[in-house]
Design a protein around this motif. Structure first.
Motif, PDB file in Angstrom:
ATOM      1  N   ALA A   1       0.836  -1.199   0.000  1.00  0.00           N
ATOM      2  CA  ALA A   1       0.000   0.000   0.000  1.00  0.00           C
ATOM      3  C   ALA A   1       0.872   1.251   0.000  1.00  0.00           C
ATOM      4  O   ALA A   1       0.590   2.215  -0.717  1.00  0.00           O
ATOM      5  N   LEU A   2       1.936   1.219   0.762  1.00  0.00           N
ATOM      6  CA  LEU A   2       2.860   2.350   0.802  1.00  0.00           C
ATOM      7  C   LEU A   2       3.588   2.519  -0.524  1.00  0.00           C
ATOM      8  O   LEU A   2       3.718   3.624  -1.046  1.00  0.00           O
ATOM      9  N   ARG A   3       4.043   1.432  -1.110  1.00  0.00           N
ATOM     10  CA  ARG A   3       4.742   1.471  -2.397  1.00  0.00           C
ATOM     11  C   ARG A   3       3.832   2.002  -3.503  1.00  0.00           C
ATOM     12  O   ARG A   3       4.256   2.764  -4.371  1.00  0.00           O
ATOM     13  N   MET A   4       2.555   1.626  -3.465  1.00  0.00           N
ATOM     14  CA  MET A   4       1.612   2.088  -4.486  1.00  0.00           C
ATOM     15  C   MET A   4       1.475   3.605  -4.458  1.00  0.00           C
ATOM     16  O   MET A   4       1.240   4.231  -5.496  1.00  0.00           O
ATOM     17  N   GLU A   5       1.649   4.227  -3.290  1.00  0.00           N
ATOM     18  CA  GLU A   5       1.567   5.684  -3.200  1.00  0.00           C
ATOM     19  C   GLU A   5       2.630   6.332  -4.085  1.00  0.00           C
ATOM     20  O   GLU A   5       2.360   7.303  -4.798  1.00  0.00           O
ATOM     21  N   THR A   6       3.828   5.784  -4.077  1.00  0.00           N
ATOM     22  CA  THR A   6       4.902   6.285  -4.938  1.00  0.00           C
ATOM     23  C   THR A   6       4.545   6.086  -6.402  1.00  0.00           C
ATOM     24  O   THR A   6       4.725   6.986  -7.228  1.00  0.00           O
ATOM     25  N   TYR A   7       4.017   4.911  -6.723  1.00  0.00           N
ATOM     26  CA  TYR A   7       3.643   4.623  -8.111  1.00  0.00           C
ATOM     27  C   TYR A   7       2.526   5.547  -8.584  1.00  0.00           C
ATOM     28  O   TYR A   7       2.513   5.988  -9.731  1.00  0.00           O
ATOM     29  N   ILE A   8       1.574   5.829  -7.699  1.00  0.00           N
ATOM     30  CA  ILE A   8       0.474   6.730  -8.036  1.00  0.00           C
ATOM     31  C   ILE A   8       1.024   8.123  -8.350  1.00  0.00           C
ATOM     32  O   ILE A   8       0.653   8.742  -9.352  1.00  0.00           O
ATOM     33  N   GLN A   9       1.920   8.598  -7.513  1.00  0.00           N
ATOM     34  CA  GLN A   9       2.508   9.923  -7.732  1.00  0.00           C
ATOM     35  C   GLN A   9       3.279   9.974  -9.049  1.00  0.00           C
ATOM     36  O   GLN A   9       3.184  10.958  -9.791  1.00  0.00           O
ATOM     37  N   ASP A  10       4.023   8.924  -9.345  1.00  0.00           N
ATOM     38  CA  ASP A  10       4.761   8.872 -10.616  1.00  0.00           C
ATOM     39  C   ASP A  10       3.807   8.913 -11.805  1.00  0.00           C
ATOM     40  O   ASP A  10       4.042   9.627 -12.789  1.00  0.00           O
ATOM     41  N   ALA A  11       2.727   8.142 -11.724  1.00  0.00           N
ATOM     42  CA  ALA A  11       1.748   8.106 -12.819  1.00  0.00           C
ATOM     43  C   ALA A  11       1.032   9.444 -12.953  1.00  0.00           C
ATOM     44  O   ALA A  11       0.750   9.886 -14.069  1.00  0.00           O
ATOM     45  N   GLU A  12       0.741  10.088 -11.826  1.00  0.00           N
ATOM     46  CA  GLU A  12       0.104  11.404 -11.880  1.00  0.00           C
ATOM     47  C   GLU A  12       1.019  12.428 -12.547  1.00  0.00           C
ATOM     48  O   GLU A  12       0.560  13.239 -13.359  1.00  0.00           O
TER      49      GLU A  12
END
Length: 77
Positions: A31-42
């Motif tokens: 869940a924490l790692r996905m936050e980084t991925y979400i920010q990168d995709a945004e």
């Protein structure tokens, strides 16, 4: 060399409980790692990836909550 299966004698935690701890931690980490991925995709303005990673994050949070509930009930008894 003979292979032995850990059954709690070395760690003090039975496999099924260790597995539940591992599962819960892994869900939280994801869940924490996905936050980084979400920010990168945004930043890349890739809404398809943002949606995918948000769903994955929600699924990981759900798994973590289920794991925490089971841990709580098992450690309390």
């Amino acid at each position: 060399m003979a292979s032995t299966r850990e059954t709690g004698e070395v760690t003090g935690t039975k496999d099924k409980n260790y597995n539940l701890l591992w599962y819960t931690q892994t869900c939280l980490d994801n869940a924490l790692r996905m936050e980084t991925y979400i920010q990168d995709a945004e930043q890349a303005k890739d809404t398809e990836l943002v949606d995918l990673f948000r769903k994955a994050q929600a699924d990981s949070r759900k798994g973590a909550e289920l794991g925490k509930q089971l841990l709580s009930s098992r450690l309390g008894s």
